[in-house]
Motif scaffolding. Structure first.
Motif: not given
Length: 353
Positions: A65-87
């Motif tokens: 749960h390390v924060s990369f910053g609210k606008q960080d693309l990597i963090q947003q992508a990681v969370k999006s893929i975790l959610k949508h891929e159900g991993l």
């Protein structure tokens, strides 16, 4: 930490790529390039590189749960893929890479492709000066065309779906791969520490550890002794009666936050509950009282039965002047634990329900 020198290529340009960093993508993009060059790949698929960026940031974002910053693309992508891929958050890197490369989900494909808008060409910006009045679109085209001629000895050439490593850079990247990775992780740690000032042991949260440390010593040489003296202990979460061969050792403040196995943070709990608890935070009002009591009782038993036990020294992090049970203070213990729970929650760890 400085980059290795070279008389053959403009290393100063590479250093400049990290001179004004406002997001993590440069670190993960360069790391992904090094990983593939180490495998003797010099024509690199952009999708593979983007997928590796996700893989390399996966554990840091999802487990620690390390924060990369609210606008960080990597963090947003990681969370999006975790959610949508159900991993799962602890999926192995090679399996995650395979999912990202073969996924038919439009959301995953779009997430990966989104990096192509800026990441590959902005990393090369130190090699190519943006002319005054030139807009971003023209600048992007200029870098693509110029890089394909390896102008200014840039690191790679840019194409629509792949990049090609400049032959002049290959030996440098291969020979110095380990040092370059250390450079990335060192600077990434500094970058993230500013955004996570209260997270402990941040440097060790950038890579998934191959194995969690064993709690065999803490179990056999501490808590088993406590059980032999008491006979049974009640789980602080479920109230179930625990016996010497039927308990799990749990981190009161999750290991994913503290990253250590110190005895003052370990407590025996119900095995089944431990399997579903994951990295959830205890509720201080409900759980600290019983946690403190079993910790105090255990300390008293151990100081009586094995006063030279090295594990007892770990309490000095909470009680620097601890000599006997009289110094095992409730208020001091709580004031040491409470901020950790609060900070962990502020960084995305949820409470037990």
């Amino acid at each position: 930490m400085n980059l290795p020198n070279s008389n053959d290529i403009p290393v100063s340009k590479l250093a400049s790529a990290f001179g004004n960093t406002s997001a993590t993508y440069k670190f993960y993009w360069f790391l992904s390039i090094i990983e593939m060059v180490e495998q003797a790949q010099l024509i690199l698929s952009k999708r593979v590189l983007f997928a590796r960026m996700i893989c390399n940031g996966w554990y840091t974002v999802n487990y620690f749960h390390v924060s990369f910053g609210k606008q960080d693309l990597i963090q947003q992508a990681v969370k999006s893929i975790l959610k949508h891929e159900g991993l799962s958050i602890d999926i192995k890197k090679d399996l995650l890479l395979d999912v990202l490369m073969t996924s038919s989900l439009k959301s995953t494909q779009q997430t990966l492709h989104h990096f192509n808008k800026n990441v590959p060409h902005w990393f090369l910006s130190p090699w190519f000066t943006k002319e005054k009045g030139d807009n971003d679109t023209n600048y992007r085209k200029y870098i693509y065309i110029s890089s394909q001629k390896f102008e200014n000895e840039c690191m790679y050439a840019l194409y629509d779906n792949h990049i090609v490593i400049n032959p002049k850079w290959v030996d440098y990247l291969k020979t110095n791969a380990k040092i370059l990775k250390d450079f990335i992780y060192w600077n990434l740690t500094l970058f993230l520490q500013v955004r996570n000032p209260n997270i402990p042991d941040l440097a060790n949260k950038l890579i998934k550890p191959p194995l969690r440390g064993s709690l065999y010593n803490q179990r056999k040489n501490y808590w088993d002794i406590v059980f032999k003296e008491l006979g049974t202990v009640n789980c602080i979460f479920t109230g179930k009666t625990l016996t010497i061969g039927q308990y799990a050792l749990d981190h009161f403040v999750p290991h994913a936050f503290v990253s250590h196995d110190l005895i003052w943070n370990l407590v025996p709990i119900d095995i089944h509950f431990n399997s579903i608890k994951s990295d959830k935070l205890p509720i201080m009002e409900n759980h600290f009282e019983n946690f403190f009591e079993i910790q105090k009782t255990a300390f008293e038993i151990m100081t009586d039965h094995a006063p030279k036990n090295k594990l007892l020294e770990e309490y000095l992090g909470i009680f620097p002047d601890l000599v006997n049970i009289n110094g095992f203070d409730y208020i001091r213990y709580k004031e040491s634990i409470q901020p950790l729970i609060t900070i962990a929650h502020n960084n995305g760890f949820g409470y037990l329900k």
